[in-house]
Design a protein around this motif. Sequence first.
Motif, PDB file in Angstrom:
ATOM      1  N   ASN A 158       9.323   2.064  10.545  1.00  0.00           N
ATOM      2  CA  ASN A 158      10.940   3.024  11.364  1.00  0.00           C
ATOM      3  C   ASN A 158      10.699   3.526  10.037  1.00  0.00           C
ATOM      4  N   LYS A 159      10.783   3.258   8.913  1.00  0.00           N
ATOM      5  CA  LYS A 159      10.812   4.205   7.386  1.00  0.00           C
ATOM      6  C   LYS A 159       9.780   5.152   7.126  1.00  0.00           C
ATOM      7  N   ILE A 160       8.255   4.152   7.608  1.00  0.00           N
ATOM      8  CA  ILE A 160       7.400   5.921   7.593  1.00  0.00           C
ATOM      9  C   ILE A 160       7.986   7.077   8.692  1.00  0.00           C
ATOM     10  N   ILE A 219      -0.127  12.635   4.188  1.00  0.00           N
ATOM     11  CA  ILE A 219      -0.119  11.476   4.974  1.00  0.00           C
ATOM     12  C   ILE A 219       1.161  11.427   3.027  1.00  0.00           C
ATOM     13  N   ARG A 220       0.403  11.536   2.456  1.00  0.00           N
ATOM     14  CA  ARG A 220       1.053  11.432   0.447  1.00  0.00           C
ATOM     15  C   ARG A 220       2.880  12.056   0.518  1.00  0.00           C
ATOM     16  N   ASP A 221       2.562  13.564   1.525  1.00  0.00           N
ATOM     17  CA  ASP A 221       3.443  13.846   1.206  1.00  0.00           C
ATOM     18  C   ASP A 221       4.916  13.063   2.356  1.00  0.00           C
ATOM     19  N   ILE A 222       4.813  12.129   3.367  1.00  0.00           N
ATOM     20  CA  ILE A 222       5.591  11.016   3.802  1.00  0.00           C
ATOM     21  C   ILE A 222       5.889  10.050   3.262  1.00  0.00           C
ATOM     22  N   PHE A 269       0.356   3.561   4.549  1.00  0.00           N
ATOM     23  CA  PHE A 269       0.644   3.758   6.145  1.00  0.00           C
ATOM     24  C   PHE A 269      -0.641   3.624   6.874  1.00  0.00           C
ATOM     25  N   TYR A 270      -1.739   2.854   6.288  1.00  0.00           N
ATOM     26  CA  TYR A 270      -3.114   2.687   6.811  1.00  0.00           C
ATOM     27  C   TYR A 270      -2.348   1.438   8.108  1.00  0.00           C
ATOM     28  N   LEU A 271      -1.986   0.432   7.823  1.00  0.00           N
ATOM     29  CA  LEU A 271      -1.722  -0.574   7.955  1.00  0.00           C
ATOM     30  C   LEU A 271      -0.915  -0.770   9.464  1.00  0.00           C
TER      31      LEU A 271
END
Length: 194
Positions: free
Chosen positions: A12-14, A32-35, A46-48
């Motif tokens: 949910n945070k992501i 993705i870095r921005d996120i 992220f990749y999990l």
Amino acid sequence: MTPEERKIEKENKITKAALTSFKEKGIEETSIRDIMSRTDLGLGTFYLYFRDKKDLEEKIVLDTMVELVYNAESKCREKDLKKRLISFFDYIIDHLINNPFELKLISSNLNWALYAKVENDNRFKEAETNLHFILNKYSNLFPAIVSYEERLFIMSLAIKIVLSTCESALMDDSVLGINDMKPVLFKIVNRLFR
């Protein structure tokens, strides 16, 4: 907090960080870095949860659609099935006209590839149930000889027409407003579901 609750919290945070960044910077311009910089999580986390940014975007679209469909259906009061479907689409139109970002997000991602992903990906079982729910709710509008796949196609075509109408109404140089377009749209929907 259980491990499953922590997992959901991180996802949910992501998702929340992605939505904020998408709205501020645009989807294409967001990395993705921005996120992940908007969360207290490491970049690798992220990749999990997601394969890539497109995977995250599709999850957000499906979550948005699920919520929108449930809200639209909960507002329908008509007993007549066709009138109920028109009311269902009317709610969706009003919501999307008032939320152009959601409209853009949904209309740029809603396609057959996404439907196929919903059908075959365990993460999207809620959305799959949601699609079946819509189809089953309005199944009596279809002749008995129309297959499930054909019904899904017709319903997705109707949804695409609704999205396209909303986009047209929001264009700067649009000659007609959404209230001018709705009667024509609803005639088309009426013809699709005889």
